[in-house]
Design an enzyme around this catalytic site. Sequence first.
Site, PDB file in Angstrom:
ATOM      1  N   ILE A  18      17.691  -6.029   8.661  1.00 59.40           N
ATOM      2  CA  ILE A  18      16.690  -6.900   8.886  1.00 59.40           C
ATOM      3  C   ILE A  18      15.576  -6.511  10.412  1.00 59.40           C
ATOM      4  O   ILE A  18      16.029  -6.148  11.247  1.00 59.40           O
ATOM      5  CB  ILE A  18      17.384  -8.303   9.579  1.00 59.40           C
ATOM      6  CG1 ILE A  18      18.597  -8.524   8.808  1.00 59.40           C
ATOM      7  CG2 ILE A  18      16.838  -9.330  10.158  1.00 59.40           C
ATOM      8  CD1 ILE A  18      18.934  -9.703   8.515  1.00 59.40           C
TER       9      ILE A  18
ATOM     10  N   LYS B 294     -24.210   3.958  35.838  1.00 56.76           N
ATOM     11  CA  LYS B 294     -22.955   4.402  36.370  1.00 56.76           C
ATOM     12  C   LYS B 294     -22.274   1.981  35.796  1.00 56.76           C
ATOM     13  O   LYS B 294     -22.791   1.613  36.522  1.00 56.76           O
ATOM     14  CB  LYS B 294     -22.674   4.002  37.982  1.00 56.76           C
ATOM     15  CG  LYS B 294     -22.632   5.216  38.461  1.00 56.76           C
ATOM     16  CD  LYS B 294     -23.020   4.615  40.641  1.00 56.76           C
ATOM     17  CE  LYS B 294     -23.701   7.069  40.898  1.00 56.76           C
ATOM     18  NZ  LYS B 294     -24.099   5.970  42.310  1.00 56.76           N
TER      19      LYS B 294
ATOM     20  N   CYS C 136      -5.592 -18.964  15.677  1.00 55.52           N
ATOM     21  CA  CYS C 136      -7.362 -18.399  16.767  1.00 55.52           C
ATOM     22  C   CYS C 136      -8.552 -18.940  16.062  1.00 55.52           C
ATOM     23  O   CYS C 136      -9.100 -19.347  17.156  1.00 55.52           O
ATOM     24  CB  CYS C 136      -7.429 -16.867  16.647  1.00 55.52           C
ATOM     25  SG  CYS C 136      -5.788 -15.775  16.077  1.00 55.52           S
TER      26      CYS C 136
ATOM     27  N   TYR D 279     -24.977   4.256  27.692  1.00 54.94           N
ATOM     28  CA  TYR D 279     -25.634   3.746  28.732  1.00 54.94           C
ATOM     29  C   TYR D 279     -27.517   3.793  28.046  1.00 54.94           C
ATOM     30  O   TYR D 279     -28.311   4.797  27.763  1.00 54.94           O
ATOM     31  CB  TYR D 279     -25.576   4.219  29.976  1.00 54.94           C
ATOM     32  CG  TYR D 279     -26.870   4.065  30.909  1.00 54.94           C
ATOM     33  CD1 TYR D 279     -27.695   2.837  31.070  1.00 54.94           C
ATOM     34  CD2 TYR D 279     -28.008   4.675  31.208  1.00 54.94           C
ATOM     35  CE1 TYR D 279     -28.842   2.180  31.517  1.00 54.94           C
ATOM     36  CE2 TYR D 279     -29.232   4.579  31.662  1.00 54.94           C
ATOM     37  CZ  TYR D 279     -29.160   3.341  32.336  1.00 54.94           C
ATOM     38  OH  TYR D 279     -30.539   3.002  32.722  1.00 54.94           O
TER      39      TYR D 279
ATOM     40  N   ARG E 112       0.989  -1.184   0.198  1.00 50.55           N
ATOM     41  CA  ARG E 112      -0.462   0.150  -0.369  1.00 50.55           C
ATOM     42  C   ARG E 112       0.382   1.840   0.098  1.00 50.55           C
ATOM     43  O   ARG E 112       0.469   1.910  -0.298  1.00 50.55           O
ATOM     44  CB  ARG E 112      -1.093   0.096   1.279  1.00 50.55           C
ATOM     45  CG  ARG E 112      -1.438  -1.051   0.675  1.00 50.55           C
ATOM     46  CD  ARG E 112      -2.951  -0.493   1.606  1.00 50.55           C
ATOM     47  NE  ARG E 112      -2.737  -0.800   3.115  1.00 50.55           N
ATOM     48  CZ  ARG E 112      -2.588  -2.243   4.353  1.00 50.55           C
ATOM     49  NH1 ARG E 112      -3.684  -3.289   2.896  1.00 50.55           N
ATOM     50  NH2 ARG E 112      -2.134  -2.289   5.504  1.00 50.55           N
TER      51      ARG E 112
HETATM   52  P1  FAD Z   1       2.257 -16.817  12.607  1.00 51.27           P
HETATM   53  O1  FAD Z   1       1.426 -16.746  12.783  1.00 51.27           O
HETATM   54  O2  FAD Z   1       2.773 -18.461  13.981  1.00 51.27           O
HETATM   55  O3  FAD Z   1       3.157 -17.622  11.297  1.00 51.27           O
HETATM   56  C1  FAD Z   1       4.486 -17.847  10.586  1.00 51.27           C
HETATM   57  C2  FAD Z   1       4.129 -18.072   9.845  1.00 51.27           C
HETATM   58  O4  FAD Z   1       5.752 -18.688  10.193  1.00 51.27           O
HETATM   59  C3  FAD Z   1       4.465 -20.292  10.332  1.00 51.27           C
HETATM   60  O5  FAD Z   1       3.714 -19.651   8.765  1.00 51.27           O
HETATM   61  C4  FAD Z   1       5.819 -20.663   9.775  1.00 51.27           C
HETATM   62  O6  FAD Z   1       5.411 -21.858   9.193  1.00 51.27           O
HETATM   63  C5  FAD Z   1       6.612 -19.445   9.208  1.00 51.27           C
HETATM   64  N1  FAD Z   1       8.262 -19.615   9.468  1.00 51.27           N
HETATM   65  C6  FAD Z   1       8.726 -20.120  10.198  1.00 51.27           C
HETATM   66  N2  FAD Z   1      10.205 -20.952  10.254  1.00 51.27           N
HETATM   67  C7  FAD Z   1      10.316 -19.980   8.777  1.00 51.27           C
HETATM   68  C8  FAD Z   1      11.022 -20.467   7.521  1.00 51.27           C
HETATM   69  N3  FAD Z   1      12.181 -20.926   7.734  1.00 51.27           N
HETATM   70  N4  FAD Z   1      10.886 -20.031   6.452  1.00 51.27           N
HETATM   71  C9  FAD Z   1       9.916 -19.984   5.884  1.00 51.27           C
HETATM   72  N5  FAD Z   1       8.281 -19.885   7.302  1.00 51.27           N
HETATM   73  C10 FAD Z   1       8.661 -20.531   8.329  1.00 51.27           C
HETATM   74  N6  FAD Z   1      -3.533 -14.576  19.188  1.00 51.27           N
HETATM   75  C11 FAD Z   1      -4.845 -14.358  19.565  1.00 51.27           C
HETATM   76  O7  FAD Z   1      -4.184 -12.837  20.138  1.00 51.27           O
HETATM   77  N7  FAD Z   1      -6.075 -14.322  20.314  1.00 51.27           N
HETATM   78  C12 FAD Z   1      -6.222 -15.625  19.795  1.00 51.27           C
HETATM   79  O8  FAD Z   1      -7.502 -15.837  19.886  1.00 51.27           O
HETATM   80  C13 FAD Z   1      -4.999 -16.449  20.025  1.00 51.27           C
HETATM   81  N8  FAD Z   1      -5.692 -18.308  19.286  1.00 51.27           N
HETATM   82  C14 FAD Z   1      -4.976 -18.920  19.154  1.00 51.27           C
HETATM   83  C15 FAD Z   1      -5.163 -19.913  18.532  1.00 51.27           C
HETATM   84  C16 FAD Z   1      -4.227 -21.132  18.501  1.00 51.27           C
HETATM   85  C17 FAD Z   1      -4.672 -23.075  17.983  1.00 51.27           C
HETATM   86  C18 FAD Z   1      -2.679 -20.332  18.209  1.00 51.27           C
HETATM   87  C19 FAD Z   1      -2.247 -21.863  17.326  1.00 51.27           C
HETATM   88  C20 FAD Z   1      -2.353 -19.331  18.654  1.00 51.27           C
HETATM   89  C21 FAD Z   1      -3.466 -18.316  18.848  1.00 51.27           C
HETATM   90  N9  FAD Z   1      -2.800 -17.024  18.660  1.00 51.27           N
HETATM   91  C22 FAD Z   1      -4.132 -16.456  19.865  1.00 51.27           C
HETATM   92  C23 FAD Z   1      -2.546 -16.639  18.508  1.00 51.27           C
HETATM   93  C24 FAD Z   1      -1.781 -16.030  17.248  1.00 51.27           C
HETATM   94  O9  FAD Z   1      -2.034 -17.337  15.988  1.00 51.27           O
HETATM   95  C25 FAD Z   1      -0.553 -15.763  16.767  1.00 51.27           C
HETATM   96  O10 FAD Z   1       0.335 -14.907  18.080  1.00 51.27           O
HETATM   97  C26 FAD Z   1      -0.434 -15.189  15.580  1.00 51.27           C
HETATM   98  O11 FAD Z   1      -0.112 -15.716  14.622  1.00 51.27           O
HETATM   99  C27 FAD Z   1       1.768 -14.960  15.805  1.00 51.27           C
HETATM  100  O12 FAD Z   1       1.874 -13.886  14.344  1.00 51.27           O
HETATM  101  P2  FAD Z   1       2.955 -14.251  13.680  1.00 51.27           P
HETATM  102  O13 FAD Z   1       3.328 -13.916  12.395  1.00 51.27           O
HETATM  103  O14 FAD Z   1       4.626 -14.072  15.131  1.00 51.27           O
HETATM  104  O15 FAD Z   1       3.203 -15.778  13.194  1.00 51.27           O
END
Ligand code: FAD
Length: 824
Positions: free
Chosen positions: A278, A434, A42, A426, A21
């Site tokens: 990075i 309140k 989630c 409210y 964007r």
């Molecule tokens: P992710 O979304 O996990 O993405 C990381 C990605 O990087 C993965 O797909 C992985 O395959 C990829 N990856 C890793 N290493 C490499 C590599 N070397 N090369 C290529 N790809 C790679 N959070 C909330 O706030 N509310 C909720 O209700 C909630 N419920 C959840 C329920 C579950 C079952 C889970 C597992 C998590 C939940 N979370 C929730 C947490 C939330 O999903 C994570 O905090 C969020 O997805 C983190 O984002 P991220 O981008 O850091 O990692």
Amino acid sequence: MKVVVVGGVAGGASAAARLRRLDENAEIIILERGEYISYANCGLPYYIGEVIKKRGNLVVQSPEDMKKRFNLDVRILNEVKNIDIKKKQVDIYDIKNKKNYKESYDKLILSPGAFPIKPPIKGFDAPNVFTLKDIPDTLEIKQFIDNFNPKRAVVVGAGYIGMELAENLYARGTVVTIVELADQVLGPLDYEMATLVHQHLKEKGIEFYLNDQIKEVEHQNNFSIVKLASGGEIKTDLILIGIGVRPEIALAKKAGLEIGERGGIKVNSHLKTSDPDIFAVGDAVEIIDFISGKPTLIPLAGPANKQGRIVANNICGISDKYDGTQGTSILKVFDMTVAGTGNNEKLLKKYGISYEKSFTHSANHAGYYPGAIPLSIKLLFSPDNGRILGAQIVGYEGVDKRIDVLATAIRAGMTVHELEKLELAYAPPYSSAKDPVNMAGFVASNILKKDHAIIHWHDLKSRYNENALLIDVRTPEEFSLGTIEGALNIPVDELRNRIGEIPKNREIIIFCQVGLRGYIAFRILKQKGYENIKNLSGGYKTYFPTIQRQSNIDIYEYEKIDKADHIKASLPSKNSDIKSNIQLDACGLQCPGPIIKVYKATGELKEGEILEISATDPAFGTDLESWCKRTGHQLIKILKEENVIKAWIRKRNDQGQENKELNNVNNTGNDKTLVIFSDNLDKAIASFIIANGSAAMGRKVTMFFTFWGLNILRKPIGQKVKKDFLGRMFGMMMPKGSKKLKLSQMSMGGLGGKMIKYIMKKNNVYSLEEMIEQAKNLGIKMVACSMSMGLMGIKEEELINGIEIGGVASYLAAAETADTNLFI
Ligand code: FAD
């Protein structure tokens, strides 16, 4: 500019979309080792529970959509294996085509997430043991459930994911047992707030072991046996591990990027790593706690998404900072909603930040509008300036909007005094003039203004044994439903007239149901010249759940579980065929409102007539049960329809003649009470013979175990409980349970006990253990003396199942209707 993004879900996808964007010309490549990008982690537990029906709904964007909308080069099944910082390039393995290749970058964004922890426990490598992280894990778990129809599952860890899994398995008709190492579920909550959740889980028929952990899992042909550190064993078909996540830092570490003290990738406030080209975001990074300013790891989707956006801004020349994470979170736990923001008390203690706290229990909307239901707020704030440091809410409806108001207030650096002034929307169906947030502000503010001296539930436990006088200022009806041991009942409205009963030279501790009437009583007494007074913060409603048994163990027998039986039992039968004479709507009223209405309505009924009551107060069911027991009315049926509790009671026969259908509580006189003081085997056997015999003759029997008698009730295997030195000494020296008792005479180093057991068996006399089980089945009330437990350092968890903890009052109440009272 060429930007490479590692990880295509929350943080990575959000960064890439924002980048596009801002810069239409940039070359943006997303490398994702999995098969999916931009999916809803989630939502995964809800797909397992079939609340989300279509698998496709979990995927927010496909690679093709991302290409079309944002012109992104999305490469799924491409894993980054290495980062060459000097050459500014990454080594990639194309999983599908089994090929290695390199890609250069100008800027690199790491969003690799976190991986679920799977401890090296024997048996955790079996095919019925799972962790849940992504879509493939979800599909495997769902397929296992679809194919094998497990009747029982063990969930390891009572964190957010563990609890969501428990709820969703339950929704599929699987009996669930949770095993948790801590003494409470949901670590982000403080203990007393978690005790509200414990009671709800019990209502739902969820078995849970606190203060326990899995030692090993033994797999048999058709099921597995989970062996607990406490010595317990659970037969199960499925094991789901949800004990937390660790940041994915292997790639960053190998590349030489700095790792922080909490084990996440270290980033500055612009989310830049130790390499200037990075950036890193999401679960993998260590960020700053917004309240304490300390490094922390908070794996949540909100922060990951926002960080992705901030990184894109910084890369495109818009300077943007990440101010830290509050850990704002919310969770559905069956019918409840649990939420938190900022630091909890445990963290504030750990960081040495000074704090004060308040508890309030307000209705989610105007009490007079149908369906009002309470929500409990814990507020943590600075004692110096009132700045809000944290908040936790446990309730049913309206929790979400209150936690968001409080999260916003924390972000804005507001004080509790400012909460008082917030002008929140409210109208009766939504709130009160309140709002609960205003109320929390009033109470906290009063504490800071020293308008009001409080005592907290944990201090009360140790304080009231001293010279303090406890005054319960609730109505006699509420008092009779349960109070704090030793309390004097002076309802707030009678306080002025009965002031002569209150000594001025003693510490006075006042309490009511939620703290409000206690505050009024406090103000009355203060102005009458009483100096040493305190009001119990959050009242009996905060205190009571903390003194309940917290674990809910041994409630299922694997062999007897009929799939979904417990769920059917707890579901309402929509059309009850009970014909009532009067219908009473007590919806919206909070305790003691519904009970007072019931009390008045029974006055209008004739003997034997039926009253039908609807109420929304979650405690109404237990209150009504106790009230019926005390008054002798018959509780015919109780059920829950969504948030409404429906109950039918039959009015007792006031003429005194025996009505077989009524609970004969007040009109008895032939009950039996036994005080068991001794732990001698022969005396224990004699006690149970008398007790079981009396119960078999239809008598109501109460056994009150005190001092050494408590040893009869101890579990054979030591429980992991915190004790002081003397408690540990006592624990070691005293017999652990019925099997270790000795005869009072001719013990002969334990030989006498073995002989008597042999003779009993030979003569087909039940063993003591069998007699204890019989006593439970006969409905004998077994009460462990709380005072003796305290003196001898015996904890609730050390006692066998089915024992009530009570004081002398529960014994005396039983003795009043007894014609035989034995001291053994
Ligand atoms: P992710 O979304 O996990 O993405 C990381 C990605 O990087 C993965 O797909 C992985 O395959 C990829 N990856 C890793 N290493 C490499 C590599 N070397 N090369 C290529 N790809 C790679 N959070 C909330 O706030 N509310 C909720 O209700 C909630 N419920 C959840 C329920 C579950 C079952 C889970 C597992 C998590 C939940 N979370 C929730 C947490 C939330 O999903 C994570 O905090 C969020 O997805 C983190 O984002 P991220 O981008 O850091 O990692």
